[in-house]
Design an enzyme around this catalytic site. Structure first.
Site, mmCIF file in Angstrom:
data_model
loop_
_atom_site.group_PDB
_atom_site.id
_atom_site.type_symbol
_atom_site.label_atom_id
_atom_site.label_comp_id
_atom_site.label_asym_id
_atom_site.label_seq_id
_atom_site.Cartn_x
_atom_site.Cartn_y
_atom_site.Cartn_z
ATOM 1 N N CYS A 56 -7.548 -12.879 -6.455
ATOM 2 C CA CYS A 56 -8.139 -11.546 -6.362
ATOM 3 C C CYS A 56 -8.053 -10.865 -7.731
ATOM 4 C CB CYS A 56 -7.393 -10.721 -5.333
ATOM 5 S SG CYS A 56 -7.495 -11.363 -3.650
ATOM 6 N N GLU A 58 -6.775 -8.056 -8.510
ATOM 7 C CA GLU A 58 -5.459 -7.479 -8.780
ATOM 8 C C GLU A 58 -4.507 -8.515 -9.383
ATOM 9 O OE1 GLU A 58 -6.812 -5.427 -4.882
ATOM 10 O OE2 GLU A 58 -7.099 -7.356 -5.872
ATOM 11 N N ARG A 84 -19.393 -0.486 -3.879
ATOM 12 C CA ARG A 84 -18.594 -0.413 -2.649
ATOM 13 C C ARG A 84 -17.401 0.514 -2.790
ATOM 14 N NH1 ARG A 84 -16.630 -5.872 -1.238
ATOM 15 N NH2 ARG A 84 -17.040 -6.397 -3.403
ATOM 16 N N CYS A 90 -5.510 -6.781 -0.498
ATOM 17 C CA CYS A 90 -5.253 -7.641 0.659
ATOM 18 C C CYS A 90 -3.735 -7.833 0.816
ATOM 19 C CB CYS A 90 -5.953 -8.983 0.497
ATOM 20 S SG CYS A 90 -5.219 -10.079 -0.755
ATOM 21 N N TYR A 127 9.214 -8.079 3.211
ATOM 22 C CA TYR A 127 10.084 -9.134 2.700
ATOM 23 C C TYR A 127 10.298 -8.837 1.222
ATOM 24 C CZ TYR A 127 11.322 -13.761 0.925
ATOM 25 O OH TYR A 127 11.943 -14.817 0.305
#
Length: 137
Positions: A56, A58, A84, A90, A127
């Site tokens: 991705c 990021e 967009r 994600c 986590y």
């Protein structure tokens, strides 16, 4: 959970939007990210889509920042191509961003409802990778 919000960095959003408009082409590059380093620099990148799960935007921006000597990121945003707008990270990106930069702020939301929140708030009861590493002496 109490949501702690921070001022929205509109310059950062515009940097990502500019990259999404000018560098995202076809299906291989559909997202752009921009991150502000602790020293104020803005680092940008695009995703590298691949059916095997390419990185991705990021995650690409983390490597791009490191290649430019920016190892401490303060704020990040992702923007989709074709106007967009801001796209929230994600799940994989949320975990990686938290692991690399636990105090990172992330711009999320859409339209007039943009907000900047700590990455930890995107992963409640997450986590914590560093808590589970074996200590070597």
């Amino acid at each position: 959970m109490t949501t702690q919000t921070h001022a929205v960095d509109h310059e950062l959003i515009e940097a990502a939007a500019r990259i999404a408009r000018t560098r995202c082409r076809g299906d291989n590059h559909t997202m752009a990210a921009a991150a502000r380093a602790a020293d104020g620099r803005i680092v940008t990148a695009v995703n590298a889509y691949h059916f095997t799960g390419g990185p991705c935007a990021e995650l690409v921006v983390i490597g791009t920042a490191a290649a430019q000597g920016a190892y401490d990121l303060d704020t990040i945003v992702a923007v989709g191509d074709r106007d967009r707008g801001v796209v929230s990270p994600c799940g994989r990106c949320r975990q990686v961003l938290f692991d690399y930069f636990p105090t990172l702020k992330v711009i999320v939301g859409n339209g007039d409802h943009l907000r900047t929140i700590p990455v930890a708030e995107l992963l409640p009861e997450t986590y914590v990778w560093s808590d589970h590493q074996l200590e070597t002496e």
